[in-house]
Design a protein around this motif. Sequence first.
Motif, PDB file in Angstrom:
ATOM      1  N   VAL A 241       0.875  -1.174   0.000  1.00  0.00           N
ATOM      2  CA  VAL A 241       0.000   0.000   0.000  1.00  0.00           C
ATOM      3  C   VAL A 241       0.910   1.221   0.000  1.00  0.00           C
ATOM      4  N   SER A 242       0.705   2.135  -0.935  1.00  0.00           N
ATOM      5  CA  SER A 242       1.630   3.263  -1.035  1.00  0.00           C
ATOM      6  C   SER A 242       0.896   4.563  -1.319  1.00  0.00           C
ATOM      7  N   ASN A 243       1.520   5.644  -0.885  1.00  0.00           N
ATOM      8  CA  ASN A 243       1.074   7.002  -1.201  1.00  0.00           C
ATOM      9  C   ASN A 243       2.272   7.809  -1.647  1.00  0.00           C
ATOM     10  N   PHE A 244       2.057   8.666  -2.632  1.00  0.00           N
ATOM     11  CA  PHE A 244       3.114   9.546  -3.112  1.00  0.00           C
ATOM     12  C   PHE A 244       2.569  10.970  -3.173  1.00  0.00           C
ATOM     13  N   ILE A 245       3.352  11.910  -2.626  1.00  0.00           N
ATOM     14  CA  ILE A 245       2.967  13.320  -2.681  1.00  0.00           C
ATOM     15  C   ILE A 245       4.148  14.136  -3.191  1.00  0.00           C
ATOM     16  N   PHE A 246       3.854  14.988  -4.176  1.00  0.00           N
ATOM     17  CA  PHE A 246       4.838  15.940  -4.683  1.00  0.00           C
ATOM     18  C   PHE A 246       4.567  17.299  -4.043  1.00  0.00           C
ATOM     19  N   PHE A 247       5.626  17.919  -3.502  1.00  0.00           N
ATOM     20  CA  PHE A 247       5.496  19.197  -2.804  1.00  0.00           C
ATOM     21  C   PHE A 247       6.192  20.296  -3.622  1.00  0.00           C
ATOM     22  N   PRO A 248       5.457  20.985  -4.487  1.00  0.00           N
ATOM     23  CA  PRO A 248       6.091  21.968  -5.373  1.00  0.00           C
ATOM     24  C   PRO A 248       6.667  23.185  -4.664  1.00  0.00           C
ATOM     25  N   LYS A 249       6.222  23.466  -3.443  1.00  0.00           N
ATOM     26  CA  LYS A 249       6.700  24.648  -2.723  1.00  0.00           C
ATOM     27  C   LYS A 249       7.811  24.320  -1.718  1.00  0.00           C
ATOM     28  N   HIS A 257       9.758  18.280   7.289  1.00  0.00           N
ATOM     29  CA  HIS A 257       8.737  18.534   8.310  1.00  0.00           C
ATOM     30  C   HIS A 257       7.332  18.492   7.715  1.00  0.00           C
ATOM     31  N   ASN A 258       7.121  19.199   6.611  1.00  0.00           N
ATOM     32  CA  ASN A 258       5.791  19.247   6.008  1.00  0.00           C
ATOM     33  C   ASN A 258       5.383  17.895   5.429  1.00  0.00           C
ATOM     34  N   SER A 259       6.328  17.199   4.828  1.00  0.00           N
ATOM     35  CA  SER A 259       5.985  15.901   4.233  1.00  0.00           C
ATOM     36  C   SER A 259       5.654  14.872   5.318  1.00  0.00           C
TER      37      SER A 259
END
Length: 274
Positions: A241-249, A257-259
């Motif tokens: 089970v996986s999640n991926f998030i791209f943080f452009p800022k 910290h934010n991720s």
Amino acid sequence: MKKNIVFILLVVFAIPSIIFSQEVKKSFSIGETVTISSKILSQDRILNIYLPEGYTKNDSIPYPVIYLLDGSITEDFLHVTGLVQFFNLQLGMPKTIVVGIANGDRKHDFTFPTEIADLKKEYPTTGGSEKFIRFIEEELQPFIANNYKISDKKYLLGQSLGGLLATEILFKKTELFTHYFIISPSLWWDDQSLLHNASNYLSKIKKPVYVYLAVGEEHNIMVKDTKTLASELKKHPNNIVSNFIFFPKENHTTILHNSLYQAFLLEFPYKEQK
């Protein structure tokens, strides 16, 4: 009259000194620092261990553990434990122990050997990840299990070279952890050889595991490689089970910290109180 005024002034100015002289100071602690002797690494290693409020080894409820790479006091330990405490207080995260593994030579511990001449020249001490993984499996985890009341839920958190090591453990020693938080992994190492073998490694994973991936607006190779790994993980939905998030800022310095906040939020979503 003058004598009365003088007396009043003396009393007024004396009160603060009386108050301050009665101050009581206590030491403030969020856990403990332990040094263990590693035969595998042939060195002592420092562990910074966050123990949640009310923790007791005799508690009937076992505690999940987050193993934090780059876990020195001057690195990620304090702000990660702050997030853990916040999510416990406000969003229903179970009380959790954090084991911060303080660094010696992270370039040595977090990388596997390479034959690329430029890398060997620029990073002469690298190539020690196999022993470091053995240290985690054969010495660190047994020490924690023997000395603290823990559950079967084990997280690994690594960023950058720590993310490279976390990926290597996911591929080669998956069963060591149930949850992997991999942030901005340095999969460029050794001409991306680990990533090139992702499909082969991931196809051998049999026990269910959770993987969270994140990357910011960083070097193009780091972004591309992380997205490639995210795609590979999605090809194995039965056991991963996986999640991926791209943080452009976010950049390589600001992303952790934010991720991690978002990673915790996926597991422990905010619920409006009724």
